[in-house]
Design an enzyme around this catalytic site. Structure first.
Site, PDB file in Angstrom:
ATOM      1  CD  GLU A 171      -1.680   2.424   1.271  1.00 26.36           C
ATOM      2  OE1 GLU A 171      -1.249   3.066   0.274  1.00 26.36           O
ATOM      3  OE2 GLU A 171      -1.772   2.913   2.395  1.00 26.36           O
ATOM      4  CD  GLU A 227       3.599   9.284   1.883  1.00 25.50           C
ATOM      5  OE1 GLU A 227       3.597   9.500   3.105  1.00 25.50           O
ATOM      6  OE2 GLU A 227       3.041   8.291   1.361  1.00 25.50           O
TER       7      GLU A 227
END
Length: 366
Positions: free
Chosen positions: A118, A127
């Protein structure tokens, strides 16, 4: 001085971040449904869980019959992950490995049958954890192995935000009976300094969503996601004020019983919500009007975990752009915003930090 990567993993030692993600029902349910309804994918297989966190995916896969699971987690939460694995009786099946997935080694250079993660951030790419998933895929996944999720898609759509305008801009016009409107320019500048993570209602969408990019995670490379360019054209569906553009994603788990995790305005709310790039000034648009823009997602040169997001709205006299010009822009990996082609106030650029956005979202969802 701590690096951006050090800070990134330090942020993920905050248990409240993991609480937020575990309580995200659509997120966890999508993985759980796929794992439970496609148990043949995992039975007696070697699985690598990239960015295992507190271990929920590793536990679900182990319960589904995996031969062995390597839960790779770079942050200090790996210690907690190990304790949770032991507490639930899966210590013989799940091995927790602390370290960067780019650096760790699997015992005896074993190859994985399945790689699960995930990794998605706000607007999918925030990110840049996908970079690590790609590294893990190339290092650990067997030639005929399966990567989950298998496909990722980014969408955008023009939106109106009447409630946002009233709550954060018009509010200053009457503060307990006083006119605080001189503060509006500062408030607007603050709101424009980073994307707004918020839930958009389907009725706020002013056109059909545009597919910015579809990534086949079996083959996508790091180079493919450094710079993403799109030139959406929208047919406006109603008379309204256009306040900005929402960006969201979905991911597909391909199998006998496929599952799609959606994060769009017409889906159940997730902690990702939608990312809205707010325009400097609202634009009045009419039903059946054509609106176009250029969306650029560019990985930051100094901090690869951030993306710079640009929305450019063409001036009326520059609305037409040839396919040749667009191809030249795509070939230029370092985007240069051509001021002579676009209105000065049509460009909005953003950089933002993960922790601030996650904490704001956590407060909003309590």
């Amino acid at each position: 001085m701590a690096s951006h990567t050090d800070k990134y993993f330090k942020d993920y030692e905050d248990i409240l971040v993991h609480e937020l993600m575990l309580k995200d029902k659509p997120r966890v349910t999508a993985y759980k449904m796929f794992i439970e309804n496609n148990s043949d994918v995992f039975q007696n297989k070697i699985v690598v869980d990239v960015g295992a966190g507190t271990g929920i995916l590793s536990l679900l896969v182990a319960k589904s019959g995996a031969k062995h699971v390597f839960a790779v987690e770079a942050s200090g939460v790996s210690t907690l992950c190990h304790e949770i694995v032991q507490r639930n009786g899966y210590g013989d099946i799940i091995t927790v490995i602390q370290g960067l997935v780019e650096d760790v080694m699997l015992p005896e250079n074993v190859k994985a049958d399945v790689l699960i993660s995930e990794w998605m951030g706000f607007y999918l790419l925030h990110e840049s954890m996908l970079d690590s998933v790609i590294s893990a895929r190339d290092r650990f996944l067997a030639r005929d192995g399966i990567i989950l999720p298998s496909v990722a898609n980014i969408y955008t759509c023009p939106v109106t935000m009447k409630d946002f305008q009233m709550s954060h801009i018009d509010y200053w016009k009457n503060v307990y009976g006083f006119d605080f409107s001189p503060a509006i320019s500062s408030v607007r500048a603050a709101r424009l300094s980073q994307p707004q993570i918020m839930s958009i209602r389907p009725s706020d969408c002013l056109a059909e969503p545009y597919l910015v990019i579809s990534l086949d995670l079996n083959f996508v490379s790091k180079e493919d996601i450094k710079n993403i360019y799109a030139t959406p054209k929208f047919m406006i569906t109603k008379n309204a004020l256009l306040h900005g553009f929402a960006v969201w994603f979905d991911v597909e788990f391909e199998g006998t019983n496929s599952v799609v995790l959606k994060t769009g305005p017409d889906s159940e709310t997730t902690h990702w919500c939608q990312t809205v790039i707010v325009l400097p000034e609202a634009l009045l648009v009419s039903k059946c009007e054509n609106v176009e823009c250029q969306l650029v997602l560019s990985q930051d040169h100094e901090n690869f975990r951030r993306y710079n997001i640009s929305i450019e709205m063409p001036c009326e006299e520059e609305e037409e752009e040839t396919e040749h010009d667009i191809k030249n822009m795509k070939d230029n990996k370092d985007i240069v915003c051509a001021a002579d082609n676009f209105c000065d106030d049509g460009l909005v650029e953003y950089q933002h930090s993960i922790q601030d956005l996650i904490q704001e979202t956590l407060l909003r969802t309590k």
